[in-house]
Design an enzyme around this catalytic site. Sequence first.
Site, PDB file in Angstrom:
ATOM      1  N   TYR A  36       0.825  -1.214   0.000  1.00  0.00           N
ATOM      2  CA  TYR A  36       0.000   0.000   0.000  1.00  0.00           C
ATOM      3  C   TYR A  36       0.859   1.264   0.000  1.00  0.00           C
ATOM      4  CZ  TYR A  36      -3.975  -2.982   1.465  1.00  0.00           C
ATOM      5  OH  TYR A  36      -4.937  -3.944   1.570  1.00  0.00           O
ATOM      6  N   HIS A  88       0.119 -11.698   1.570  1.00  0.00           N
ATOM      7  CA  HIS A  88      -0.859 -10.881   0.851  1.00  0.00           C
ATOM      8  C   HIS A  88      -1.521 -11.602  -0.323  1.00  0.00           C
ATOM      9  CE1 HIS A  88      -1.797  -6.382  -0.005  1.00  0.00           C
ATOM     10  NE2 HIS A  88      -2.844  -7.144  -0.248  1.00  0.00           N
TER      11      HIS A  88
END
Length: 271
Positions: free
Chosen positions: A42, A100
Amino acid sequence: MITNDIPAFGLGTFRLQGQTVIDSVKTALALGYRLIDTAQIYGNEAEVGQAIAESGVARKELFITTKIWTDNYPKAKLAQSLKDSLAKLRTDHVDLTLIHWPSPGNAVPVAEFMGALAEAKAQGLTRRIGVSNFSIDLMKQAIAAVGAPEIATNQVELHPYLQNRKLADFARGQGIGISSYMTLAYGKVLNDPVLQRIALAHGATTAQVALAWAMQSGHAVIPSSTKPANLESNLLARALKLDNEEMAQIRALDRGGRLVSPDGLAPRWDQ
């Protein structure tokens, strides 16, 4: 409400950058949010850490989640990458660390990165470990590597239009929680007539109904927003109770409407 020792409601920070994410996190914490979800990819861990530090909320009151990016899956890299994340987040540990996405092309075997993640937990870098965007097959591999009790959750796209029942049922059978991301389906569910009718009956918003449905289904949710009014409104979903008929009506909305399936990362999905 707790899902497998994970708070059932928190704040997501996907796509939020710079001052925007700082403001979102600080506002959320002031409103009473205590779970903050971020990820290495992110690019906002440092800003999340800044917001937490400036909020005045004690670390012991918070539940911080981050996710290891695919480049850092090799055993030689994973723990150090998590230490780098901790430095950005200004903490000596996170409460939950997730893998992830599956390793592209299985470049790093599941057993290797799950083993490395379990070692990071043993070192005290993270209190819990889990996975994200894993299929049933990949979950089975992760379980074989570290055991089901070690895996706190599988964070996946899940909303009224994509309910992931096969995966959720398998996880439940293993004692593994499901965390829902994109519970509002990029806002697509907000204009759904069924959700609107239910919302009207409760004097609620459609967003609250979708979030309440997910939590009553046993899943954790991490909605994000940059608008203080929406952050405050979403919190009210925790007190909204849907009856069995309303839950059934939302269950009937499932249509396999997957919105996130990036080439090179996504596994072979179960539905």
